[in-house]
Design an enzyme around this catalytic site. Sequence first.
Site, PDB file in Angstrom:
ATOM      1  CG  ASP A   1      -4.532   5.354  -0.163  1.00 43.18           C
ATOM      2  OD1 ASP A   1      -3.736   4.399  -0.145  1.00 43.18           O
ATOM      3  OD2 ASP A   1      -5.416   5.519   0.699  1.00 43.18           O
TER       4      ASP A   1
ATOM      5  CG  HIS B   1      -7.816   7.720   6.060  1.00 39.27           C
ATOM      6  ND1 HIS B   1      -8.443   6.508   6.069  1.00 39.27           N
ATOM      7  CD2 HIS B   1      -6.596   7.498   5.535  1.00 39.27           C
ATOM      8  CE1 HIS B   1      -7.624   5.578   5.592  1.00 39.27           C
ATOM      9  NE2 HIS B   1      -6.494   6.156   5.264  1.00 39.27           N
TER      10      HIS B   1
ATOM     11  CG  HIS C   1      -9.809   6.869   2.738  1.00 42.68           C
ATOM     12  ND1 HIS C   1      -8.872   7.721   2.230  1.00 42.68           N
ATOM     13  CD2 HIS C   1      -9.282   5.618   2.629  1.00 42.68           C
ATOM     14  CE1 HIS C   1      -7.807   7.028   1.854  1.00 42.68           C
ATOM     15  NE2 HIS C   1      -8.029   5.740   2.072  1.00 42.68           N
TER      16      HIS C   1
ATOM     17  CD  GLU D   1      -8.158   1.652   1.847  1.00 38.85           C
ATOM     18  OE1 GLU D   1      -7.235   0.856   2.000  1.00 38.85           O
ATOM     19  OE2 GLU D   1      -8.091   2.834   2.225  1.00 38.85           O
TER      20      GLU D   1
ATOM     21  CD  GLU E   1      -6.235   2.341  -1.059  1.00 36.44           C
ATOM     22  OE1 GLU E   1      -5.199   1.803  -0.627  1.00 36.44           O
ATOM     23  OE2 GLU E   1      -6.749   3.343  -0.532  1.00 36.44           O
TER      24      GLU E   1
ATOM     25  CG  ASP F   1      -2.081   0.917   1.183  1.00 33.38           C
ATOM     26  OD1 ASP F   1      -2.057   1.854   0.378  1.00 33.38           O
ATOM     27  OD2 ASP F   1      -3.028   0.725   1.967  1.00 33.38           O
TER      28      ASP F   1
HETATM   29 CO    CO Z   1      -6.538   4.127   1.504  1.00 33.22          CO
END
Ligand code: CO
Length: 301
Positions: free
Chosen positions: A98, A166, A158, A191, A286, A87
């Site tokens: 992200d 977030h 998010h 995600e 994600e 990640d």
């Molecule tokens: Co994330």
Amino acid sequence: MERDEKEMKLIAEVGAASYKALIKAKSMVKPGAKLLDVAEATEKYLRESGFGCAFPLNLSVNSEAAHYTPSMMDDKVFGEKDIVKVDIGASKDGILGDNALTVDLSQQNGKLVEASQECLRNAISRVKAGVMVSDIGREIENTARRHGFKPIMNLGGHEVKTHELHAGIFVPNYDNHDDTQLEEGMVVAIEPFVTDGKRGEVLESDVCEIFGYVGSAPIRAPEARKVLAEIESNNEDEPFAVRWLTHTVGSKFALYKSIKELAMAGMLTAYPMLVEASNGMVSQSEVEVMVTKDGCEVLTK
Ligand code: CO
């Protein structure tokens, strides 16, 4: 949501860099490879490409769902049978990326990995302005269950805002009956996490290698003050890894002690490693998208 051309371009650039870093990290995840080497090489790659890190590279293995990043002098290596969540996100001028994927080194958890991938594809197909976040959650949950797995209920997607990874809305991985709607122009990370564990939830562990700066307060210990000064000059905006501060004080012991003092004094927030509560294997997929009138555009590509 009004954005000028320059900001739109930056959002696309950060998304592309996040994806490149993800693929680079993935290529290094091999049995016997050191987690620390993968983290350092990936983060260095981002910095050398003119970006920062939205957060340290997360390499969470097996029942670890998220938030493990190697410690300083970490000698952990990937095992033959590990299922590894990678990640990572780039950052530039407060714009954050992200994205994540899962590598199955055992080649025996293919179904679990495919399940999170399909959850993500199905979730993306639902995304558009006006859709309720619980509709996306239901899609993820149904897809996971069709594959015989559970979604992780207390993790989710998010909204991503400037300097806030977030922020705003939360996109659940199950139907939580939240009728909040996605809006055109929103940047959202989707995600899904799926597990073969019985519980389908994560718990915080005692391991913590990622922290975020909250604000300053008086502190007397000279070493903690040095660590704080470093955080305030280079790591004020986004979450950071303890190992990034290796050079600030003489020893590993002094560094962790200082970090603990700063956290206790409320100057840092901790992001402990999250582990599936029933020790199930975990897979995560994600991407970051921008919501459009009738769909979305994947930014991390
Ligand atoms: Co994330």
